[in-house]
Design a protein around this motif. Structure first.
Motif, PDB file in Angstrom:
ATOM      1  N   TYR A  32       0.831  -1.203   0.000  1.00  0.00           N
ATOM      2  CA  TYR A  32       0.000   0.000   0.000  1.00  0.00           C
ATOM      3  C   TYR A  32       0.868   1.257   0.000  1.00  0.00           C
ATOM      4  CZ  TYR A  32      -3.371   3.498   1.420  1.00  0.00           C
ATOM      5  OH  TYR A  32      -4.139   4.623   1.476  1.00  0.00           O
ATOM      6  N   ALA A  33       1.928   1.264   0.782  1.00  0.00           N
ATOM      7  CA  ALA A  33       2.799   2.435   0.871  1.00  0.00           C
ATOM      8  C   ALA A  33       3.466   2.732  -0.475  1.00  0.00           C
ATOM      9  CB  ALA A  33       3.850   2.232   1.949  1.00  0.00           C
ATOM     10  N   GLU A  34       3.869   1.690  -1.197  1.00  0.00           N
ATOM     11  CA  GLU A  34       4.491   1.891  -2.509  1.00  0.00           C
ATOM     12  C   GLU A  34       3.496   2.492  -3.493  1.00  0.00           C
ATOM     13  OE1 GLU A  34       5.702  -2.105  -3.323  1.00  0.00           O
ATOM     14  OE2 GLU A  34       7.743  -1.745  -2.630  1.00  0.00           O
ATOM     15  N   GLU A  35       2.287   1.961  -3.509  1.00  0.00           N
ATOM     16  CA  GLU A  35       1.260   2.483  -4.413  1.00  0.00           C
ATOM     17  C   GLU A  35       0.885   3.916  -4.061  1.00  0.00           C
ATOM     18  OE1 GLU A  35      -2.101  -0.091  -4.654  1.00  0.00           O
ATOM     19  OE2 GLU A  35      -0.987  -1.678  -5.658  1.00  0.00           O
ATOM     20  N   GLU A  36       0.793   4.199  -2.772  1.00  0.00           N
ATOM     21  CA  GLU A  36       0.436   5.548  -2.337  1.00  0.00           C
ATOM     22  C   GLU A  36       1.537   6.544  -2.720  1.00  0.00           C
ATOM     23  OE1 GLU A  36      -1.147   7.967   1.568  1.00  0.00           O
ATOM     24  OE2 GLU A  36      -0.274   5.990   1.834  1.00  0.00           O
ATOM     25  N   HIS A  37       2.788   6.145  -2.534  1.00  0.00           N
ATOM     26  CA  HIS A  37       3.915   7.020  -2.895  1.00  0.00           C
ATOM     27  C   HIS A  37       3.900   7.323  -4.393  1.00  0.00           C
ATOM     28  CE1 HIS A  37       7.885   8.790  -2.651  1.00  0.00           C
ATOM     29  NE2 HIS A  37       8.286   8.002  -3.626  1.00  0.00           N
ATOM     30  N   LEU A  38       3.722   6.299  -5.203  1.00  0.00           N
ATOM     31  CA  LEU A  38       3.667   6.487  -6.650  1.00  0.00           C
ATOM     32  C   LEU A  38       2.486   7.376  -7.032  1.00  0.00           C
ATOM     33  CD1 LEU A  38       4.694   5.892  -9.500  1.00  0.00           C
ATOM     34  CD2 LEU A  38       3.337   3.780  -9.451  1.00  0.00           C
ATOM     35  N   ALA A  39       1.337   7.142  -6.437  1.00  0.00           N
ATOM     36  CA  ALA A  39       0.150   7.944  -6.740  1.00  0.00           C
ATOM     37  C   ALA A  39       0.371   9.409  -6.387  1.00  0.00           C
ATOM     38  CB  ALA A  39      -1.060   7.389  -5.991  1.00  0.00           C
ATOM     39  N   ARG A  40       1.002   9.676  -5.252  1.00  0.00           N
ATOM     40  CA  ARG A  40       1.252  11.063  -4.847  1.00  0.00           C
ATOM     41  C   ARG A  40       2.200  11.762  -5.815  1.00  0.00           C
ATOM     42  NH1 ARG A  40      -0.045  12.479   0.662  1.00  0.00           N
ATOM     43  NH2 ARG A  40      -1.033  10.707   1.677  1.00  0.00           N
ATOM     44  N   ILE A  41       3.222  11.054  -6.256  1.00  0.00           N
ATOM     45  CA  ILE A  41       4.153  11.650  -7.217  1.00  0.00           C
ATOM     46  C   ILE A  41       3.440  11.932  -8.539  1.00  0.00           C
ATOM     47  CG2 ILE A  41       6.213  11.213  -8.614  1.00  0.00           C
ATOM     48  CD1 ILE A  41       7.404   9.749  -6.254  1.00  0.00           C
ATOM     49  N   LEU A  42       2.593  11.022  -8.985  1.00  0.00           N
ATOM     50  CA  LEU A  42       1.870  11.220 -10.246  1.00  0.00           C
ATOM     51  C   LEU A  42       0.886  12.382 -10.143  1.00  0.00           C
ATOM     52  CD1 LEU A  42       1.257   7.515 -11.266  1.00  0.00           C
ATOM     53  CD2 LEU A  42       2.821   9.157 -12.348  1.00  0.00           C
ATOM     54  N   ILE A  43       0.232  12.532  -9.009  1.00  0.00           N
ATOM     55  CA  ILE A  43      -0.683  13.666  -8.810  1.00  0.00           C
ATOM     56  C   ILE A  43       0.097  14.973  -8.835  1.00  0.00           C
ATOM     57  CG2 ILE A  43      -2.177  14.808  -7.115  1.00  0.00           C
ATOM     58  CD1 ILE A  43      -3.159  11.955  -6.370  1.00  0.00           C
ATOM     59  N   ALA A  44       1.238  15.004  -8.153  1.00  0.00           N
ATOM     60  CA  ALA A  44       2.066  16.211  -8.152  1.00  0.00           C
ATOM     61  C   ALA A  44       2.563  16.528  -9.560  1.00  0.00           C
ATOM     62  CB  ALA A  44       3.238  16.045  -7.191  1.00  0.00           C
ATOM     63  N   ALA A  45       2.961  15.514 -10.309  1.00  0.00           N
ATOM     64  CA  ALA A  45       3.430  15.727 -11.681  1.00  0.00           C
ATOM     65  C   ALA A  45       2.310  16.277 -12.560  1.00  0.00           C
ATOM     66  CB  ALA A  45       3.968  14.419 -12.263  1.00  0.00           C
ATOM     67  N   ALA A  46       1.109  15.771 -12.391  1.00  0.00           N
ATOM     68  CA  ALA A  46      -0.036  16.277 -13.156  1.00  0.00           C
ATOM     69  C   ALA A  46      -0.322  17.731 -12.794  1.00  0.00           C
ATOM     70  CB  ALA A  46      -1.264  15.410 -12.900  1.00  0.00           C
ATOM     71  N   TRP A  47      -0.209  18.065 -11.510  1.00  0.00           N
ATOM     72  CA  TRP A  47      -0.446  19.433 -11.063  1.00  0.00           C
ATOM     73  C   TRP A  47       0.579  20.383 -11.685  1.00  0.00           C
ATOM     74  CZ3 TRP A  47       2.291  22.999  -8.091  1.00  0.00           C
ATOM     75  CH2 TRP A  47       1.549  24.095  -7.652  1.00  0.00           C
ATOM     76  N   TYR A  48       1.848  19.974 -11.688  1.00  0.00           N
ATOM     77  CA  TYR A  48       2.885  20.801 -12.299  1.00  0.00           C
ATOM     78  C   TYR A  48       2.660  20.960 -13.794  1.00  0.00           C
ATOM     79  CZ  TYR A  48       5.928  21.777  -8.404  1.00  0.00           C
ATOM     80  OH  TYR A  48       6.442  22.260  -7.242  1.00  0.00           O
ATOM     81  N   GLN A  49       2.209  19.921 -14.466  1.00  0.00           N
ATOM     82  CA  GLN A  49       1.961  20.001 -15.905  1.00  0.00           C
ATOM     83  C   GLN A  49       0.846  21.010 -16.190  1.00  0.00           C
ATOM     84  OE1 GLN A  49       0.769  16.331 -17.730  1.00  0.00           O
ATOM     85  NE2 GLN A  49       0.687  17.208 -19.753  1.00  0.00           N
ATOM     86  N   VAL A  50      -0.206  20.955 -15.414  1.00  0.00           N
ATOM     87  CA  VAL A  50      -1.318  21.899 -15.604  1.00  0.00           C
ATOM     88  C   VAL A  50      -0.843  23.330 -15.377  1.00  0.00           C
ATOM     89  CG1 VAL A  50      -3.514  22.678 -14.635  1.00  0.00           C
ATOM     90  CG2 VAL A  50      -3.149  20.262 -15.105  1.00  0.00           C
ATOM     91  N   ASN A  51      -0.076  23.560 -14.325  1.00  0.00           N
ATOM     92  CA  ASN A  51       0.425  24.904 -14.052  1.00  0.00           C
ATOM     93  C   ASN A  51       1.424  25.374 -15.097  1.00  0.00           C
ATOM     94  OD1 ASN A  51      -0.939  25.756 -11.671  1.00  0.00           O
ATOM     95  ND2 ASN A  51       0.161  24.168 -10.579  1.00  0.00           N
ATOM     96  N   TYR A  52       2.210  24.474 -15.641  1.00  0.00           N
ATOM     97  CA  TYR A  52       3.166  24.835 -16.679  1.00  0.00           C
ATOM     98  C   TYR A  52       2.434  25.253 -17.953  1.00  0.00           C
ATOM     99  CZ  TYR A  52       6.994  24.450 -20.005  1.00  0.00           C
ATOM    100  OH  TYR A  52       7.912  24.716 -20.977  1.00  0.00           O
ATOM    101  N   ARG A  53       1.404  24.542 -18.295  1.00  0.00           N
ATOM    102  CA  ARG A  53       0.657  24.860 -19.529  1.00  0.00           C
ATOM    103  C   ARG A  53      -0.198  26.104 -19.384  1.00  0.00           C
ATOM    104  NH1 ARG A  53      -1.408  19.302 -22.327  1.00  0.00           N
ATOM    105  NH2 ARG A  53       0.629  18.365 -22.541  1.00  0.00           N
TER     106      ARG A  53
END
Length: 55
Positions: A32-53
């Motif tokens: 669960y911790a591995e999946e949660e860590h990956l999910a948090r990084i992907l959410i942050a990456a999506a947020w940065y992409q939206v702000n960059y665009r």
């Protein structure tokens, strides 16, 4: 912001390689911790992409 985005990309790559997501010999189940860590990084990456665009 660019430095943070580069650090995030680096951590995402490190996490994906560490989890060996492309290794079909491993089970699909992850801790669960591995999946949660990956999910948090992907959410942050999506947020940065939206702000960059949409500056």
């Amino acid at each position: 912001m660019r430095e943070v985005c580069e650090e995030l990309a680096s951590r995402l790559e490190e996490t994906v390689l560490g989890l060996q997501l492309d290794n079909r010999e491993l089970t699909m189940d992850r801790a669960y911790a591995e999946e949660e860590h990956l999910a948090r990084i992907l959410i942050a990456a999506a947020w940065y992409q939206v702000n960059y665009r949409n500056s």
